[in-house]
Design an enzyme around this catalytic site. Structure first.
Site, short mmCIF file in Angstrom:
data_model
loop_
_atom_site.label_atom_id
_atom_site.label_comp_id
_atom_site.label_asym_id
_atom_site.label_seq_id
_atom_site.Cartn_x
_atom_site.Cartn_y
_atom_site.Cartn_z
N ASP A 28 0.88 -1.17 0.00
CA ASP A 28 0.00 0.00 0.00
C ASP A 28 0.92 1.22 0.00
O ASP A 28 1.80 1.33 0.86
CB ASP A 28 -0.88 -0.01 1.25
CG ASP A 28 -1.97 1.04 1.24
OD1 ASP A 28 -1.70 2.17 0.77
OD2 ASP A 28 -3.08 0.74 1.69
N ILE A 29 0.78 2.12 -0.96
CA ILE A 29 1.68 3.28 -1.03
C ILE A 29 1.30 4.38 -0.04
O ILE A 29 2.05 5.32 0.15
CB ILE A 29 1.80 3.84 -2.47
CG1 ILE A 29 0.45 4.30 -3.02
CG2 ILE A 29 2.47 2.82 -3.38
CD1 ILE A 29 0.55 5.07 -4.33
N HIS A 92 -10.49 -6.75 -1.69
CA HIS A 92 -9.10 -6.78 -1.26
C HIS A 92 -9.01 -6.96 0.25
O HIS A 92 -9.95 -6.67 0.98
CB HIS A 92 -8.34 -5.53 -1.69
CG HIS A 92 -8.89 -4.24 -1.18
ND1 HIS A 92 -10.03 -3.66 -1.70
CD2 HIS A 92 -8.46 -3.40 -0.20
CE1 HIS A 92 -10.27 -2.52 -1.07
NE2 HIS A 92 -9.34 -2.35 -0.16
#
Length: 130
Positions: A28-29, A92
């Site tokens: 996850d950025i 997700h």
């Protein structure tokens, strides 16, 4: 096509952790904590529990070694699993190294991590997958 489908297709770059024919895992950025990984099915389904039973069982098996690698990579009590699904309309799960319950608080601010540090985190987790 969702943002996640574009990541799977390689149209948007990502910090890939693992992939097989059914699933894709990447950093996850905008993580809650360092080592925050997203695991997604390659089929585009909005809600996690709308996935076919085959995918629901296999996604956990796919995620297990990643969760174990996260625990080896970061000082933590455990790797938490969270399914929220409000940010992107593509099923997700989040895998997060945690030491306390607040580490899974999705309402708090996200970390700002440089591309260089994301690459380092990616490599650490990948190395612990082996």
């Amino acid at each position: 096509m969702t943002l996640f489908s574009k990541i799977i297709a390689g149209e948007i770059p990502s910090y890939k952790i693992a992939e097989d024919k059914n699933f894709f895992a990447f950093l996850d950025i905008f993580p809650l904590v360092k080592g925050h990984v997203l695991v997604i099915p390659k089929i585009e389904t909005d809600k996690f529990f709308d996935l076919e039973e085959e995918y629901l069982s296999k996604i956990l098996v796919f995620a297990k070694p990643i969760a174990q690698a996260i625990e080896k990579s970061f000082p933590c009590n455990r790797c938490a699993l969270s399914v929220v699904g409000l940010e992107v309309p593509h099923a997700h799960m989040h895998l997060l190294p945690i030491n306390e319950i607040d580490d899974t608080n999705f309402t708090r601010g996200k970390l700002q991590i440089s591309n260089e540090e994301l690459k380092e985190i990616q490599q650490i987790i990948i190395n612990n997958l082996k």
